[in-house]
Design a protein around this motif. Structure first.
Motif, PDB file in Angstrom:
ATOM      1  N   ILE A  47     -10.496 -55.699  55.411  1.00  0.00           N
ATOM      2  CA  ILE A  47     -10.630 -55.543  53.767  1.00  0.00           C
ATOM      3  C   ILE A  47      -9.207 -55.936  53.314  1.00  0.00           C
ATOM      4  O   ILE A  47      -8.064 -55.443  53.985  1.00  0.00           O
ATOM      5  CB  ILE A  47     -11.095 -54.163  53.323  1.00  0.00           C
ATOM      6  CG1 ILE A  47     -12.194 -53.839  53.901  1.00  0.00           C
ATOM      7  CG2 ILE A  47     -10.768 -53.992  51.616  1.00  0.00           C
ATOM      8  CD1 ILE A  47     -12.625 -52.397  53.507  1.00  0.00           C
ATOM      9  N   LEU A  48      -8.984 -57.005  52.361  1.00  0.00           N
ATOM     10  CA  LEU A  48      -7.789 -57.197  51.837  1.00  0.00           C
ATOM     11  C   LEU A  48      -7.650 -56.671  50.392  1.00  0.00           C
ATOM     12  O   LEU A  48      -8.570 -56.442  49.479  1.00  0.00           O
ATOM     13  CB  LEU A  48      -7.629 -58.964  51.650  1.00  0.00           C
ATOM     14  CG  LEU A  48      -6.787 -59.464  50.988  1.00  0.00           C
ATOM     15  CD1 LEU A  48      -5.336 -59.128  51.550  1.00  0.00           C
ATOM     16  CD2 LEU A  48      -6.760 -60.843  50.610  1.00  0.00           C
ATOM     17  N   LEU A  49      -6.428 -55.952  50.238  1.00  0.00           N
ATOM     18  CA  LEU A  49      -6.355 -55.053  48.780  1.00  0.00           C
ATOM     19  C   LEU A  49      -5.396 -56.099  47.876  1.00  0.00           C
ATOM     20  O   LEU A  49      -4.460 -56.336  48.525  1.00  0.00           O
ATOM     21  CB  LEU A  49      -5.632 -53.803  49.030  1.00  0.00           C
ATOM     22  CG  LEU A  49      -6.339 -52.736  50.098  1.00  0.00           C
ATOM     23  CD1 LEU A  49      -5.674 -51.551  50.103  1.00  0.00           C
ATOM     24  CD2 LEU A  49      -7.751 -52.682  49.621  1.00  0.00           C
ATOM     25  N   VAL A  50      -6.098 -56.347  46.767  1.00  0.00           N
ATOM     26  CA  VAL A  50      -5.129 -57.104  45.825  1.00  0.00           C
ATOM     27  C   VAL A  50      -5.279 -56.414  44.530  1.00  0.00           C
ATOM     28  O   VAL A  50      -6.090 -56.303  43.811  1.00  0.00           O
ATOM     29  CB  VAL A  50      -6.065 -58.565  45.579  1.00  0.00           C
ATOM     30  CG1 VAL A  50      -5.107 -59.486  44.745  1.00  0.00           C
ATOM     31  CG2 VAL A  50      -6.062 -59.155  46.847  1.00  0.00           C
ATOM     32  N   GLY A 100      -7.064 -62.155  38.560  1.00  0.00           N
ATOM     33  CA  GLY A 100      -8.142 -62.100  39.737  1.00  0.00           C
ATOM     34  C   GLY A 100      -9.176 -62.816  39.489  1.00  0.00           C
ATOM     35  O   GLY A 100      -9.996 -63.346  40.435  1.00  0.00           O
ATOM     36  N   ALA A 101      -9.400 -63.293  38.229  1.00  0.00           N
ATOM     37  CA  ALA A 101     -10.783 -64.056  38.142  1.00  0.00           C
ATOM     38  C   ALA A 101     -10.737 -65.510  38.740  1.00  0.00           C
ATOM     39  O   ALA A 101     -11.365 -65.918  39.429  1.00  0.00           O
ATOM     40  CB  ALA A 101     -10.938 -64.215  36.568  1.00  0.00           C
ATOM     41  N   GLU A 102      -9.318 -66.100  38.255  1.00  0.00           N
ATOM     42  CA  GLU A 102      -9.028 -67.463  38.822  1.00  0.00           C
ATOM     43  C   GLU A 102      -8.851 -67.257  40.402  1.00  0.00           C
ATOM     44  O   GLU A 102      -9.411 -68.243  40.900  1.00  0.00           O
ATOM     45  CB  GLU A 102      -7.762 -67.841  38.390  1.00  0.00           C
ATOM     46  CG  GLU A 102      -7.124 -69.387  38.495  1.00  0.00           C
ATOM     47  CD  GLU A 102      -8.242 -70.240  38.048  1.00  0.00           C
ATOM     48  OE1 GLU A 102      -9.005 -70.026  37.067  1.00  0.00           O
ATOM     49  OE2 GLU A 102      -8.070 -71.469  39.115  1.00  0.00           O
ATOM     50  N   ALA A 103      -8.525 -66.363  41.048  1.00  0.00           N
ATOM     51  CA  ALA A 103      -8.106 -66.224  42.384  1.00  0.00           C
ATOM     52  C   ALA A 103      -9.370 -66.131  42.993  1.00  0.00           C
ATOM     53  O   ALA A 103      -9.777 -66.639  43.978  1.00  0.00           O
ATOM     54  CB  ALA A 103      -7.395 -64.794  42.900  1.00  0.00           C
ATOM     55  N   LEU A 124     -10.833 -56.807  47.765  1.00  0.00           N
ATOM     56  CA  LEU A 124     -10.836 -55.878  46.619  1.00  0.00           C
ATOM     57  C   LEU A 124     -10.114 -56.471  45.443  1.00  0.00           C
ATOM     58  O   LEU A 124      -8.448 -56.351  45.730  1.00  0.00           O
ATOM     59  CB  LEU A 124     -10.699 -54.414  46.766  1.00  0.00           C
ATOM     60  CG  LEU A 124     -11.409 -53.598  47.967  1.00  0.00           C
ATOM     61  CD1 LEU A 124     -10.919 -52.164  48.009  1.00  0.00           C
ATOM     62  CD2 LEU A 124     -12.941 -53.807  47.476  1.00  0.00           C
ATOM     63  N   MET A 125     -10.557 -57.040  44.431  1.00  0.00           N
ATOM     64  CA  MET A 125      -9.614 -57.907  43.575  1.00  0.00           C
ATOM     65  C   MET A 125      -9.456 -57.511  42.276  1.00  0.00           C
ATOM     66  O   MET A 125     -10.427 -57.352  41.467  1.00  0.00           O
ATOM     67  CB  MET A 125     -10.373 -59.406  43.670  1.00  0.00           C
ATOM     68  CG  MET A 125      -9.818 -60.313  42.564  1.00  0.00           C
ATOM     69  SD  MET A 125      -8.382 -60.896  43.528  1.00  0.00           S
ATOM     70  CE  MET A 125      -8.892 -62.178  44.660  1.00  0.00           C
ATOM     71  N   ASP A 126      -8.370 -56.849  41.969  1.00  0.00           N
ATOM     72  CA  ASP A 126      -7.968 -56.527  40.606  1.00  0.00           C
ATOM     73  C   ASP A 126      -7.953 -57.826  39.829  1.00  0.00           C
ATOM     74  O   ASP A 126      -7.755 -58.908  40.222  1.00  0.00           O
ATOM     75  CB  ASP A 126      -6.550 -56.149  40.733  1.00  0.00           C
ATOM     76  CG  ASP A 126      -6.058 -55.556  39.112  1.00  0.00           C
ATOM     77  OD1 ASP A 126      -6.873 -55.043  38.368  1.00  0.00           O
ATOM     78  OD2 ASP A 126      -4.758 -55.451  39.082  1.00  0.00           O
ATOM     79  N   ILE A 127      -8.515 -57.561  38.542  1.00  0.00           N
ATOM     80  CA  ILE A 127      -8.726 -58.807  37.419  1.00  0.00           C
ATOM     81  C   ILE A 127      -7.245 -59.196  36.780  1.00  0.00           C
ATOM     82  O   ILE A 127      -6.775 -60.270  36.750  1.00  0.00           O
ATOM     83  CB  ILE A 127      -9.812 -58.431  36.615  1.00  0.00           C
ATOM     84  CG1 ILE A 127     -11.017 -58.429  37.380  1.00  0.00           C
ATOM     85  CG2 ILE A 127      -9.816 -59.341  35.224  1.00  0.00           C
ATOM     86  CD1 ILE A 127     -11.440 -60.028  37.622  1.00  0.00           C
ATOM     87  N   ASN A 128      -6.822 -58.082  36.111  1.00  0.00           N
ATOM     88  CA  ASN A 128      -5.478 -58.317  35.525  1.00  0.00           C
ATOM     89  C   ASN A 128      -4.196 -58.126  36.553  1.00  0.00           C
ATOM     90  O   ASN A 128      -3.689 -57.205  36.936  1.00  0.00           O
ATOM     91  CB  ASN A 128      -5.331 -57.200  34.330  1.00  0.00           C
ATOM     92  CG  ASN A 128      -6.411 -57.259  33.193  1.00  0.00           C
ATOM     93  OD1 ASN A 128      -6.928 -58.522  33.007  1.00  0.00           O
ATOM     94  ND2 ASN A 128      -6.935 -56.429  32.952  1.00  0.00           N
ATOM     95  N   MET A 129      -3.824 -59.399  36.598  1.00  0.00           N
ATOM     96  CA  MET A 129      -2.523 -59.626  37.246  1.00  0.00           C
ATOM     97  C   MET A 129      -1.522 -60.632  36.757  1.00  0.00           C
ATOM     98  O   MET A 129      -2.183 -61.443  36.268  1.00  0.00           O
ATOM     99  CB  MET A 129      -2.756 -59.790  38.871  1.00  0.00           C
ATOM    100  CG  MET A 129      -3.289 -58.711  39.571  1.00  0.00           C
ATOM    101  SD  MET A 129      -3.771 -58.955  41.270  1.00  0.00           S
ATOM    102  CE  MET A 129      -5.030 -60.326  41.002  1.00  0.00           C
ATOM    103  N   ILE A 140      -1.985 -65.575  43.279  1.00  0.00           N
ATOM    104  CA  ILE A 140      -1.740 -66.722  44.361  1.00  0.00           C
ATOM    105  C   ILE A 140      -1.514 -66.223  45.715  1.00  0.00           C
ATOM    106  O   ILE A 140      -2.119 -66.661  46.788  1.00  0.00           O
ATOM    107  CB  ILE A 140      -0.364 -67.030  43.832  1.00  0.00           C
ATOM    108  CG1 ILE A 140      -0.554 -67.772  42.444  1.00  0.00           C
ATOM    109  CG2 ILE A 140       0.421 -68.223  44.820  1.00  0.00           C
ATOM    110  CD1 ILE A 140       0.708 -68.231  41.922  1.00  0.00           C
ATOM    111  N   GLU A 141      -1.044 -64.946  45.911  1.00  0.00           N
ATOM    112  CA  GLU A 141      -0.898 -64.412  47.199  1.00  0.00           C
ATOM    113  C   GLU A 141      -2.309 -64.051  47.753  1.00  0.00           C
ATOM    114  O   GLU A 141      -2.424 -64.071  48.886  1.00  0.00           O
ATOM    115  CB  GLU A 141      -0.068 -62.900  46.925  1.00  0.00           C
ATOM    116  CG  GLU A 141       0.892 -62.758  48.046  1.00  0.00           C
ATOM    117  CD  GLU A 141       1.808 -61.242  48.025  1.00  0.00           C
ATOM    118  OE1 GLU A 141       1.818 -60.583  48.922  1.00  0.00           O
ATOM    119  OE2 GLU A 141       2.000 -60.885  46.565  1.00  0.00           O
ATOM    120  N   ALA A 142      -3.020 -63.691  46.827  1.00  0.00           N
ATOM    121  CA  ALA A 142      -4.466 -63.247  47.484  1.00  0.00           C
ATOM    122  C   ALA A 142      -5.189 -64.412  47.830  1.00  0.00           C
ATOM    123  O   ALA A 142      -5.574 -64.335  49.112  1.00  0.00           O
ATOM    124  CB  ALA A 142      -5.338 -62.828  46.327  1.00  0.00           C
TER     125      ALA A 142
END
Ligand code: ADP
Length: 866
Positions: free
Chosen positions: A6-9, A64-67, A54-59, A39-41
């Protein structure tokens, strides 16, 4: 899938940390990496190829949406779960829009994440994990039993006291079928060793990492850690055949790799074999851990917020924090609140909970410059949003355990904002409950506490600052008042001394002044009088503020007095082409007013009405309104914009860009009027429509109960600052265009003399004064002046005076010395003098007019009778 990567973003480190501990509590899940923005994600997704992101949206940088869009396109094998603060309906749309496989809201993370991950990876595993060969061989009674149905089928029961599954008695099969097909979490025991069986819901909700190990084990081994609690209950059920009931019972389960504080509502009921004998028990259970702990935390937050709402100072804040946090030593075994000193060099322990004063883990002061302090507060000052300290005993020694029997091994440190320009004001240290994971909701709870403390400290400091500012302003105001007071005194004396001789000079009938000189002196006189009025107003203010305004409230026929005052403006209004309507019918009872003050109230309001009215009328009325006498000064003038009305009675406030007859003005008239009205226990208001006109309404209570008895009647010791109507009217006249003024005769001096207050007593009961003077103006002047308190008879020469005196013997004769027919005292015949002496009438020859004027004004109107 054996091991899920799992990758945590998320851009918040604390969030990543708590999610990591949650993920790692699952035996087969591993956190393969973390990313702080989109970008890092994307980079890490390409490099690490995780199973789940696990992708946060507001960053920042890339959201997160774009990523997610990029990852779905470029690394399609990764499953993305959107994690968002938004409501689940929005989260669902967001996830669908970017092609994510799942979503979870941050508020439900602790509750839902596990299931969402399982279902996301389950989609791919479904085929692999699916029952495969042999599935068709599952007996009918186990079909539809979910994953546990399969496990039970595959399990080697021959090694357990239950024996081969094919030979299970019908009663056992029936109850296992009921168990497996229920969506309620259930487990059961059967046979001599109370062999353990359970369903999918129980595996998901309660068992944690004991699933699937627990299947077929002895119940006592599965729940070894709580056997002391549940063992006796089960024995009781087996013995008596009676069901038990427990609501939100606290149990310490070891299902996540540590002893965990959990709460369960459950019932044990007996199970019977084919012969009707008790063979085991069934447990139907609802886990209430989230509810119980959630409510407990909410209670703490609620009581803290209620307490902090009342706190105004920093001390109040720290006291409230101490009181409230002491109450919840389950979630917060101990807390420390450190506030930075002004120079930022030290942190001072402002409050603590669950820990004694002087405890080595609670040093009263921490030098921020020193490394290796008990608490690494310095590390948080650089903008970090949190710091988790593990292995507490090694770093700070023994710490208190709060409600529990085990001391916390970890503490969470969070910054407290509230310093200047949002800087860190301090650090909040919370010892953590050793029996709960630091999951999102626990971390969220502590950061809400720190947030509340931050807000309260910010408010307290702002309040403190505001108080200091207000005190400084009040001090400035006091200084200003003293200054006004001193300055006005200093101005008043020379002004009076200048105006006195000037008026003497001007009032002399036979003057050697040339017309031009006279005109110029009149100009000086008018402006001097205006200046005196301003100085007097300032003096009034300073007296009011210093509480030294000497009011003398006298029962007054307010209607008569007010209409006299208003009528003074008649000539001026007529000249200006305005109609003056005075409507003051006599009130049935007198009103207690300070006459000087009332004069200022009425004259100021009418003078304002005159200033701002170009056509139409000015109406002055006085009538009863309940327990108040209500004065209304209405005009059909420029009106006042609504936004200016709240400021109208502020000192020095003037409505900008209002058309007026003059630009002269200081903005203190209305402020003074309001103060004077307040001194009468009254109040005032204004109604106005822009372009249509304004009405100022003054309400003064009837009666005298609201007034200090020492201020009723009597005389004042301070010099009066009343200037009479003359300066008001003269000033108003100067606002008229020159041709308006020159068209008319000058206003008779007599009209401008001080307005006497109509007597409130009946004429017969007042002392009688006889005024003898050949100068009509002087007679009129004295009559008006004395008419307020005495019955005044006037005579144009000595003879008439004697005649009147015989008819109505006066208490005092005031006589000019030089008069036609029978002149003053010296020429009265001896007989007449004797009569006066016999009648014991005091006789006072009047001094020259101006001197008399001075002596009158010095004694504040009126010569006391001997
Ligand atoms: P000043 O008249 O010296 O400016 P005041 O305190 O008497 O000071 O009045 C304050 C302001 O209120 C005035 O400048 C004017 O803008 C407004 N104002 C007062 N009375 C009236 C009125 N009758 N009509 C319109 N505006 C008024």
């Amino acid at each position: 899938m054996s091991n899920v990567q799992i990758l945590l973003v998320d851009d918040h480190e604390l969030f990543r940390r708590t999610t990591r501990s949650f993920v790692e509590s699952h035996p087969n899940w591993t956190v393969c990496g973390e990313a702080g923005d989109g970008i890092e994600a994307v980079e890490k997704a390409k490099k690490l190829r995780p199973n789940v992101i696990l992708m946060d949206i507001n960053m920042p940088r890339m959201d997160g949406a774009e990523a997610t869009r990029i990852i779905r396109r470029e690394v399609p094998e990764c499953n993305v779960i959107v994690v968002t603060q938004n409501h689940s309906s929005i989260a669902r749309q967001q996830a669908a829009a970017v092609g994510a496989q799942g979503f979870v809201t941050k508020s439900d993370l602790g509750k839902d994440l596990r299931q969402v991950i399982l279902s996301v990876i389950g989609v791919r595993d479904a085929k692999a994990v699916s029952l495969g060969e042999g599935h068709d061989a599952i007996p009918e009674w186990l079909r539809g039993g979910g994953a546990l149905g399969d496990l039970i089928y595959k399990f080697d029961w021959a090694k357990t006291p239950l024996g081969n599954i094919a030979e299970w008695p019908p009663s056992l099969k029936t109850i296992v079928r009921v168990l497996l097909t229920s969506r309620f979490a259930m487990w059961m025991s059967w046979g001599p060793e109370l062999t353990f069986l359970y369903n999918d819901a129980y595996a998901r909700m309660t068992l944690g990492n004991k699933h699937p190990w627990a299947l077929g084990k002895r119940s006592q081994d599965v729940w070894q850690e709580i056997w002391a609690d549940i063992g006796p209950r089960i024995s009781q059920v087996l013995k008596d055949g009676k069901a038990t009931w427990d609501e939100a019972l606290m149990l310490f389960l070891e299902r996540s790799g540590y002893r965990e504080e959990t709460y369960h509502t459950f019932s044990y009921s007996p199970l019977f074999d084919d012969k009707g004998k008790t063979a085991g028990h069934l447990c139907v259970v609802t886990e209430e851990t989230d509810r119980v702990i959630g409510e407990r935390r909410l209670d703490s937050l609620r009581s803290l917020s209620a307490e902090l709402n009342k706190a105004t100072t920093e001390d109040d804040v720290t006291l409230s924090v101490h009181r409230c946090l002491e109450e919840n030593q389950k979630d917060l075994p101990f807390t420390l609140t450190y506030l930075l000193t002004e120079d930022g060099q030290q942190a001072r322990l402002a409050c603590r909970s669950g820990i004694q004063e002087g405890h080595p883990a609670a040093p009263p002061v921490i030098e921020l410059g020193e490394a290796n302090g008990v608490w690494p507060l310095r590390d948080l000052l650089g903008g970090k949003d949190s710091l988790l300290m593990e292995g507490l005993s090694g770093r700070v020694g023994t710490v208190p355990s709060g409600f529990w029997d085990k001391e916390p091994s970890r503490a969470l440190l969070l910054p407290i904002s509230g310093g200047t320009q949002g800087a860190t004001a301090g650090i909040f240290v919370a010892g953590l409950n050793p029996f709960r994971p630091l999951d999102v909701s626990y971390a969220g709870f502590i950061s809400l506490i720190a947030g509340q403390i931050s807000a309260a400290i910010t408010n307290a400091r702002a309040y403190e600052l505001e108080k200091k500012r207000a005190e400084a302003l009040a001090e400035l105001d006091r200084a200003k008042t003293t200054f006004f007071s001193n300055v006005s005194h200093e101005f008043r004396t020379p002004l009076t001394l200048m105006l006195g001789p000037l008026q003497d000079l001007l009032s002399r009938s036979q003057t050697h002044l040339t017309p031009t000189a006279k005109q110029q002196l009149e100009l000086v006189n008018r402006n001097g009088a205006r200046l005196l009025r301003l100085v007097n107003t300032l003096l009034d203010f300073s007296r009011i503020e210093a509480g030294r305004y000497q009011a003398v409230y006298q029962a007054t026929d307010l209607a008569g007095f007010t209409s006299e005052l208003a009528s003074v403006f008649r000539s001026a209004t007529e000249r200006a082409g305005l109609k003056l309507i005075v409507d003051c019918p006599r009130l049935e009872e007198p009103v207690y007013v300070d006459r000087d003050m009332w004069e200022k109230v009425v004259l100021n309001l009418i003078s304002n009405a005159f200033k701002f009215t170009f056509e139409g009328e000015i109406a002055v009325s006085l009538e009863r309104a309940g327990n108040f006498a209500e004065l209304r000064v209405r005009d059909t003038g420029e009106g006042i914009p609504p936004e200016a009305i709240p400021h109208l009675f502020e000192r020095f406030y003037r409505v900008p860009n209002t058309r007026s007859r003059t630009h002269e003005g200081t903005g203190i008239g209305l402020a003074l009027v309001q103060e004077l009205v307040k001194l009468h226990g009254g109040f005032m208001r204004v109604e106005s429509t822009l372009g249509k006109g304004s009405t100022f309404i003054v309400s003064i209570p009837f009666g005298q109960d609201h007034l200090a008895s020492s201020q009723l009647g009597g005389a004042r010791s301070l010099a009066s600052t009343a200037v009479g109507a003359k300066p008001f009217v003269e000033e108003a006249l100067r606002w008229l265009p020159d041709d308006e003024n020159t068209k008319h005769e000058p206003i008779a001096e007599a009209e401008l003399l001080a307005v006497p207050c109509p007597p409130t007593a009946e004429a017969g009961s007042r002392p009688r004064i006889l005024v003898a003077d050949d100068n009509a103006d002087m007679r009129l002047y004295l009559a008006r002046l004395l008419g307020e308190q005495y019955q005044v008879d006037c005579a144009a020469d000595g003879q008439i005076a004697i005649d009147i005196a015989r008819k109505h013997p006066p208490n005092l004769i005031l006589s000019d010395v030089m008069m036609p027919n029978l002149d003053g005292f010296h020429s009265i015949s001896k007989r007449q003098r004797n009569w006066i002496m016999r009648s014991r009438i005091p006789f006072k020859p009047t001094p020259p007019a101006a001197a008399l004027d001075r002596s009158f004004s010095n004694s504040s109107r009126g010569i006391p009778l001997p």
